[in-house]
Design a protein around this motif. Structure first.
Motif, PDB file in Angstrom:
ATOM      1  N   THR A  27     -72.509 -75.700   3.271  1.00 60.55           N
ATOM      2  CA  THR A  27     -71.078 -75.956   3.392  1.00 60.55           C
ATOM      3  C   THR A  27     -70.574 -76.268   1.999  1.00 60.55           C
ATOM      4  O   THR A  27     -71.078 -77.192   1.359  1.00 60.55           O
ATOM      5  N   THR A  28     -69.637 -75.495   1.513  1.00 61.87           N
ATOM      6  CA  THR A  28     -69.138 -75.703   0.156  1.00 61.87           C
ATOM      7  C   THR A  28     -67.797 -76.415   0.200  1.00 61.87           C
ATOM      8  O   THR A  28     -67.113 -76.435   1.216  1.00 61.87           O
ATOM      9  N   SER A  29     -67.438 -76.970  -0.919  1.00 59.60           N
ATOM     10  CA  SER A  29     -66.114 -77.572  -1.083  1.00 59.60           C
ATOM     11  C   SER A  29     -65.539 -77.041  -2.390  1.00 59.60           C
ATOM     12  O   SER A  29     -66.219 -76.370  -3.164  1.00 59.60           O
ATOM     13  N   ARG A  30     -64.310 -77.377  -2.656  1.00 63.82           N
ATOM     14  CA  ARG A  30     -63.658 -76.875  -3.871  1.00 63.82           C
ATOM     15  C   ARG A  30     -64.310 -77.432  -5.132  1.00 63.82           C
ATOM     16  O   ARG A  30     -64.276 -76.809  -6.173  1.00 63.82           O
ATOM     17  N   SER A  31     -64.905 -78.610  -5.045  1.00 65.99           N
ATOM     18  CA  SER A  31     -65.457 -79.255  -6.234  1.00 65.99           C
ATOM     19  C   SER A  31     -66.898 -78.833  -6.539  1.00 65.99           C
ATOM     20  O   SER A  31     -67.421 -79.173  -7.583  1.00 65.99           O
ATOM     21  N   SER A  81     -67.297 -63.929  -3.709  1.00 67.51           N
ATOM     22  CA  SER A  81     -67.937 -65.201  -4.059  1.00 67.51           C
ATOM     23  C   SER A  81     -67.000 -66.051  -4.906  1.00 67.51           C
ATOM     24  O   SER A  81     -67.402 -66.640  -5.908  1.00 67.51           O
ATOM     25  N   GLU A  82     -65.743 -66.109  -4.482  1.00 68.33           N
ATOM     26  CA  GLU A  82     -64.759 -66.922  -5.206  1.00 68.33           C
ATOM     27  C   GLU A  82     -65.210 -68.377  -5.201  1.00 68.33           C
ATOM     28  O   GLU A  82     -65.633 -68.913  -4.184  1.00 68.33           O
ATOM     29  N   GLU A  83     -65.090 -69.020  -6.339  1.00 67.10           N
ATOM     30  CA  GLU A  83     -65.548 -70.407  -6.477  1.00 67.10           C
ATOM     31  C   GLU A  83     -64.691 -71.396  -5.683  1.00 67.10           C
ATOM     32  O   GLU A  83     -65.180 -72.419  -5.238  1.00 67.10           O
ATOM     33  N   ALA A  84     -63.419 -71.104  -5.507  1.00 64.82           N
ATOM     34  CA  ALA A  84     -62.508 -72.083  -4.914  1.00 64.82           C
ATOM     35  C   ALA A  84     -62.478 -72.088  -3.394  1.00 64.82           C
ATOM     36  O   ALA A  84     -61.829 -72.927  -2.798  1.00 64.82           O
ATOM     37  N   GLN A  85     -63.173 -71.194  -2.746  1.00 62.98           N
ATOM     38  CA  GLN A  85     -63.058 -71.121  -1.290  1.00 62.98           C
ATOM     39  C   GLN A  85     -64.016 -72.074  -0.588  1.00 62.98           C
ATOM     40  O   GLN A  85     -65.056 -72.427  -1.110  1.00 62.98           O
ATOM     41  N   LEU A  86     -63.642 -72.475   0.585  1.00 63.06           N
ATOM     42  CA  LEU A  86     -64.486 -73.320   1.434  1.00 63.06           C
ATOM     43  C   LEU A  86     -65.203 -72.418   2.418  1.00 63.06           C
ATOM     44  O   LEU A  86     -64.562 -71.723   3.202  1.00 63.06           O
ATOM     45  N   ARG A 142     -68.640 -68.348   7.734  1.00 56.98           N
ATOM     46  CA  ARG A 142     -67.302 -68.779   8.152  1.00 56.98           C
ATOM     47  C   ARG A 142     -66.524 -69.259   6.930  1.00 56.98           C
ATOM     48  O   ARG A 142     -67.098 -69.860   6.031  1.00 56.98           O
ATOM     49  N   LYS A 143     -65.228 -68.986   6.941  1.00 56.90           N
ATOM     50  CA  LYS A 143     -64.343 -69.481   5.888  1.00 56.90           C
ATOM     51  C   LYS A 143     -63.350 -70.427   6.522  1.00 56.90           C
ATOM     52  O   LYS A 143     -63.043 -70.334   7.700  1.00 56.90           O
ATOM     53  N   CYS A 144     -62.854 -71.316   5.702  1.00 54.69           N
ATOM     54  CA  CYS A 144     -61.902 -72.305   6.196  1.00 54.69           C
ATOM     55  C   CYS A 144     -60.618 -71.608   6.632  1.00 54.69           C
ATOM     56  O   CYS A 144     -60.080 -70.774   5.911  1.00 54.69           O
ATOM     57  N   GLY A 145     -60.144 -71.971   7.837  1.00 55.42           N
ATOM     58  CA  GLY A 145     -58.883 -71.423   8.330  1.00 55.42           C
ATOM     59  C   GLY A 145     -57.732 -72.021   7.559  1.00 55.42           C
ATOM     60  O   GLY A 145     -57.684 -73.219   7.322  1.00 55.42           O
ATOM     61  N   ARG A 146     -56.819 -71.193   7.126  1.00 55.88           N
ATOM     62  CA  ARG A 146     -55.699 -71.665   6.309  1.00 55.88           C
ATOM     63  C   ARG A 146     -54.375 -71.342   6.996  1.00 55.88           C
ATOM     64  O   ARG A 146     -54.244 -70.343   7.669  1.00 55.88           O
TER      65      ARG A 146
END
Length: 190
Positions: free
Chosen positions: A105-109, A127-132, A42-46
């Protein structure tokens, strides 16, 4: 224990699972001897270009990738010892009432782990680093207890459970917190 469930359907309760001819391996955790596996990304809904929650927490997750597999397996009644083959494999409709566990669960940091990067690359996913992102996985392994709802048949002295030809109604089972619903396929529930 076989309990009548509708006209031609049956329900097996608290049965032990064992693999059939084929066993599955879960996608991310690599758990072996599974009869059902589910991996969800799942990706964060924007909204627009902004994240829904500015604190790097996501309040709305959008499903972007799903892997669900089931194989034929055996169930054995703990009390009577009766054994039945559940036909849940190739091209069979399966309704899993199984909760997936949140593994990552990843975060931007945070940086993505090498295991997660490899898993994403194997599936040609970004695998973009900035995505949640959130990775969830669920499975049924040998030795677990579960309930199965399907059509019971006996062929050559062996019991087999098939998916129903048409959707079946559960009726209302308040003790199991099950409200009336229609299921199209074999129902698996932990």
């Amino acid at each position: 224990m076989i309990v009548p469930f509708g006209f031609s359907a049956c329900r097996f309760i608290a049965v032990l699972v064992s693999c059939g001819d084929i066993s599955l391996i879960s996608s991310y955790e690599k758990v072996e001897n599974c009869v059902y596996t589910s991996t969800l990304l799942r990706k964060c809904g924007r909204w627009g270009s902004e994240v829904a929650n500015p604190k790097n927490n996501c309040s709305r997750w959008k499903l972007t990738h799903a892997e669900r597999f089931a194989a034929d397996f055996y169930i054995t009644d703990a009390k009577s010892g009766k054994r039945a083959l559940v036909k849940a494999g190739y091209h069979t409709k399966v309704v899993p009432l199984i909760d997936e566990n949140v593994l990552v669960t990843t975060s931007r940091s945070t940086d993505l782990s090498s295991t997660l990067k490899c898993w994403l690359q194997e599936r040609n996913l970004s695998s973009e680093e900035a995505q949640l992102i959130r990775l969830e996985e669920g499975y049924i392994t040998e030795g677990m207890k579960l309930s199965v709802i399907g059509i019971l048949s006996k062929k050559n002295g062996d019991f087999m459970i098939f998916p129903p030809r048409e959707p079946i109604s559960t009726g209302c089972v308040l003790l199991s917190f099950l409200l009336p619903a229609y299921f199209d396929g074999i129902v698996l529930r932990l």
